[in-house]
Design a protein around this motif. Structure first.
Motif, PDB file in Angstrom:
ATOM      1  N   PRO A 464      -6.257   5.024   9.584  1.00  0.00           N
ATOM      2  CA  PRO A 464      -5.134   4.983  10.522  1.00  0.00           C
ATOM      3  C   PRO A 464      -3.823   5.472   9.915  1.00  0.00           C
ATOM      4  N   ILE A 465      -3.023   6.109  10.743  1.00  0.00           N
ATOM      5  CA  ILE A 465      -1.636   6.457  10.424  1.00  0.00           C
ATOM      6  C   ILE A 465      -0.761   5.584  11.313  1.00  0.00           C
ATOM      7  N   GLY A 466       0.197   4.903  10.735  1.00  0.00           N
ATOM      8  CA  GLY A 466       1.015   3.992  11.532  1.00  0.00           C
ATOM      9  C   GLY A 466       2.396   3.784  10.949  1.00  0.00           C
ATOM     10  N   LEU A 467       3.076   2.750  11.413  1.00  0.00           N
ATOM     11  CA  LEU A 467       4.455   2.449  11.036  1.00  0.00           C
ATOM     12  C   LEU A 467       4.486   1.319  10.018  1.00  0.00           C
ATOM     13  N   TYR A 468       4.954   1.625   8.809  1.00  0.00           N
ATOM     14  CA  TYR A 468       5.164   0.597   7.797  1.00  0.00           C
ATOM     15  C   TYR A 468       6.507  -0.083   8.093  1.00  0.00           C
ATOM     16  N   ALA A 469       6.538  -1.405   7.934  1.00  0.00           N
ATOM     17  CA  ALA A 469       7.770  -2.147   8.208  1.00  0.00           C
ATOM     18  C   ALA A 469       8.126  -3.061   7.041  1.00  0.00           C
ATOM     19  N   ASN A 470       9.394  -3.052   6.671  1.00  0.00           N
ATOM     20  CA  ASN A 470       9.968  -3.956   5.670  1.00  0.00           C
ATOM     21  C   ASN A 470      10.557  -5.137   6.445  1.00  0.00           C
ATOM     22  N   THR A 471       9.809  -6.229   6.532  1.00  0.00           N
ATOM     23  CA  THR A 471      10.239  -7.344   7.382  1.00  0.00           C
ATOM     24  C   THR A 471      11.464  -8.059   6.822  1.00  0.00           C
ATOM     25  N   ASP A 472      11.684  -8.005   5.509  1.00  0.00           N
ATOM     26  CA  ASP A 472      12.889  -8.615   4.938  1.00  0.00           C
ATOM     27  C   ASP A 472      14.143  -7.893   5.410  1.00  0.00           C
ATOM     28  N   LEU A 473      14.101  -6.557   5.414  1.00  0.00           N
ATOM     29  CA  LEU A 473      15.253  -5.787   5.845  1.00  0.00           C
ATOM     30  C   LEU A 473      15.524  -6.002   7.337  1.00  0.00           C
ATOM     31  N   LEU A 474      14.461  -6.155   8.101  1.00  0.00           N
ATOM     32  CA  LEU A 474      14.646  -6.440   9.523  1.00  0.00           C
ATOM     33  C   LEU A 474      15.356  -7.780   9.715  1.00  0.00           C
ATOM     34  N   LYS A 475      14.967  -8.770   8.935  1.00  0.00           N
ATOM     35  CA  LYS A 475      15.599 -10.087   9.045  1.00  0.00           C
ATOM     36  C   LYS A 475      17.075 -10.026   8.658  1.00  0.00           C
TER      37      LYS A 475
END
Length: 736
Positions: A464-475
């Motif tokens: 799969p190709i998808g979206l990596y997310a940095n959840t700390d930066l989102l918070k």
């Protein structure tokens, strides 16, 4: 004592030094029964593009390419072409940042200094993976480089020797009166189209470091490469490779820029070219006439092979020549003809109890769990002797194509869809439709393993190709969760920007990332039958892809992604390290990078479907698979091996190593906390196969990359301009 010409050459089957002799430079006789006279003992273990000439010391000096992506060249010296000094690797480009290769070295001698001026072609690129991708598009940007040496031990620093302002390779230099004449290949354009450039030109210069004349018009038809200049019959001779036609051709020159076909070659001049057909007298280029042999096991018998210079093999790989001849004109006593060398080499053919397998996974950074899998196979089937060979992806076609054409390829071959389409069409792959594992394959992936309803490979993974997310930066930005809609994604990116936090990195240097972004958006907007409709001529990129183009433009127009910054960032050199360092909240990437990213990052990472519409979707890259040679020596053992690979316990080893989805309905996909979101999307049916892979055109991905890159380069241009480009770059292709 009669002088003779000696040709040094290699074949794709052996990648070693061969020699042939000629009395006139036209008709050639292989020495040593066509077997190699010298094999590499250094570096990549190959001798490609061998060039031999006498040095200032009166000895013969061999220079050769050390492999597709080596920055070193091979050197050896000899007094008689029979006994050779120890081979050495000369790291000619090791001090040049971003150097990727050093191809086809030759040398000429400066009469004023006695120095040997070695010339070769090299390309610079900040990322090796992207440089390899450029090979498929013929966009490697080469120049002719040089270094000088008095003794082939101490070398000057490398520098650019010839730069006409465009990509060039394959320089051959010869003294011509009080000056030097150089012939080279204009590497612009596409080998496969037979249009534009991709032919030979000439320049002159007085001394090394002095100005060149203006390049001549093309003197050959396209595509042509592998030129060699020498003197014969009282004048200049130029031999070169018409590799897509499986032919070698020759011209005679008068030193004033006029070239004519060598007597014995048929054809008539065309616009700046001289078209040729095969010369009956040039029997070296026909393996059946020349009776070429290749040694197999040490001190063992020889077996007949199809030489890499037959008419068909070059058509397999139009990017990198597989068997470039290096002709050398030098006075060599006819007494060297009966060299009487002993045939001695490694490798061998399979006997009835030996299974041969070739794969681009198994070593280095591309292990794929194969050592563990093969160990388990040998334990389960002790009566089958497994001969497993790893060949890196850059050399895979070079290694396999001539063996397939000669009927001596491995029993089992690693494949992807492009190889399956090409090799099945040529009759090289066995029909596996009757195998029991076929019924266990994911129905959605069966078309990627079939041609005309027949199954030719077991596809072992879906990546799969998808979206990596940095959840700390989102918070930090006050964002509680990864967005699942396009509007939500844009809102989050604006929020991150307002707080001076990195939002979405789209590193599109090399154009790969733009393609992945477009395919993720296409998963949202394009119907799954669109590739089939496109190849049938019943659909175009308009209107299906117009929303894709519009959304990429929206990223730029809203200011949440900088297109100019994106064009300067490499996905691997810049994108992944910056994301791992916590500088960005989001990036697009394949699952193969997830393990390394989660290990390097000091924050939680998740891989998610892409929020490209009212829901989040992603796509799968249909990855590596396995097929059986139609002329397998041990077909029964080959079927046993692939059946073993489909066993749940075996398939799980491979999938965990690759961090990929299963392609078998009875084998669960591996998972982890980081992989869980994308895994859930797979189970809910929100992941589709790659539209680029589903198209039949072998260069569909390249066309999409070029078209989408246009949006980054011209973000204010209308969407229709990109759609028009896509329609022209990706050709509808029927398999029948």
């Amino acid at each position: 004592m009669t002088d003779a010409f000696v040709m040094s050459y290699f074949t794709s089957a052996s990648e070693a030094l061969h020699l042939a002799t000629s009395a006139d430079g036209v008709s050639w006789t292989p020495l040593n029964g066509g077997a190699p006279v010298l094999r590499s003992e250094v570096g990549a273990g190959v001798i490609r593009d061998p060039y031999i000439a006498r040095g200032s010391d009166g000895r013969f000096h061999l220079l050769a390419t050390n492999g597709w992506n080596s920055t070193s060249i091979v050197h050896a010296a000899s007094d008689d072409l029979v006994e050779w000094d120890a081979q050495t690797l000369v790291p000619v480009m090791s001090t040049v940042p971003f150097a990727q290769n050093s191809w086809a070295p030759e040398f000429f001698i400066d009469p004023d200094t006695g120095l040997h001026h070695v010339v070769w072609s090299s390309s610079l690129h900040p990322n090796s993976a992207a440089w390899q991708d450029a090979a498929r598009d013929s966009t490697m940007d080469h120049r002719i480089w040089t270094a000088s040496t008095a003794d082939f031990v101490t070398w000057s620093e490398p520098s650019i020797f010839f730069d006409p302002g465009y990509t060039v390779i394959d320089a051959s230099v010869i003294p011509d009166g009080n000056r030097f004449l150089m012939v080279f290949k204009d590497e612009r354009g596409d080998n496969r189209t037979r249009e534009g450039y991709k032919g030979l030109r000439t320049v002159t210069f007085d001394r090394p470091g002095q100005p060149f004349s203006s390049p001549s018009d093309l003197i050959t038809r396209q595509p042509a490469e592998g030129p060699t200049l020498f003197r014969a019959g009282g004048g200049l001779m130029l031999m070169f490779d018409l590799f897509l036609d499986g032919e070698y051709a020759a011209l005679r020159g008068d030193g004033a820029g006029h070239w004519v076909a060598v007597d014995g070659f048929e054809g008539a001049p065309g616009r700046g070219t001289v078209p040729f057909s095969r010369s009956p007298s040039m029997n070296f280029s026909d393996s059946k006439e020349a009776q070429l042999f290749e040694p197999e096991k040490p001190h063992h018998s020889l077996r007949r092979v199809t030489d890499a210079t037959t008419q068909s093999h070059e058509r397999f790989d139009p990017i990198m020549k597989l068997s470039a001849k290096r002709l050398i004109a030098m006075g060599v006593a006819a007494a060297i003809v009966p060299l009487g060398l002993t045939a001695c080499s490694s490798g061998g053919s399979s006997s009835s109890d030996t299974l041969t397998v070739v794969s681009w996974k198994g070593e280095g950074t591309n292990v794929g769990g194969m050592p563990d899998i093969n160990k388990a196979f040998e334990k389960a089937y002790p009566n089958i002797k497994l001969d497993f060979k790893y060949v890196d992806s850059a050399s895979y076609d070079t290694y396999n194509n001539p063996r397939l054409a000669g009927g001596n390829a491995a029993d089992v071959l690693m494949l992807d869809r492009a190889h399956m389409l090409s090799w099945s069409k040529q009759g090289f792959l066995a029909d596996l439709s009757s195998q029991s594992w076929v019924s266990r394959m994911d129905p959605a992936l069966k078309p990627f393993n079939q041609v005309d309803g027949k199954t030719y490979q077991f596809n072992a993974e879906s990546v799969p190709i998808g979206l990596y997310a940095n959840t700390d930066l989102l918070k930090q930005a006050g964002i509680d969760s990864v967005p699942t809609t396009w509007d939500g994604f844009l809102t989050d990116l604006k929020t991150l920007k307002s707080k001076n936090l990195g939002g979405f990195i789209v590193p599109n240097k090399g154009a790969w990332m733009g393609e992945q972004l477009s395919l993720l958006l296409a998963a949202q907007h394009v119907k799954t039958d669109w590739p089939a409709q496109y190849d049938a001529g019943k659909a175009t990129f308009d209107p299906s892809w117009t929303p894709v183009v519009d959304q990429i433009k929206q990223l730029f127009s809203t200011g949440v992604v900088d297109p100019q910054l994106s064009l300067g960032l490499d996905p691997n050199v810049d994108g992944i390290p910056q994301f791992e360092a916590g500088k960005w909240a989001f990036m697009v990437q394949g699952s193969w990078a997830l393990g390394a990213v989660t290990s390097a990052a000091k924050f939680p990472v998740t891989m998610n479907a892409f929020p490209g519409g009212d829901t989040a979707k992603a796509f799968n890259f249909v990855g590596s698979g396995w097929g059986i040679n139609a002329k397998a020596k041990n077909k029964s053992a080959a079927e046993t091996y692939i059946n073993f690979l489909t066993k749940p316990s075996t398939a799980t080893i491979f999938l965990k190593a690759e961090n990929a989805f299963s392609t078998l309905t009875d084998v669960p996909s591996p998972t982890s906390d980081a992989f869980a979101p994308i895994s859930a999307s797979q189970k809910s049916g929100d992941i589709v196969p790659s539209f680029a892979e589903a198209l039949n055109a072998p260069d569909a991905e390249v066309g999409i990359q070029k078209g989408i890159e246009n949006i980054f380069a011209n973000p204010t241009a209308p969407a229709s301009a990109t759609i028009t480009m896509l329609n022209s770059l990706v050709k509808p292709t029927a398999l029948n």
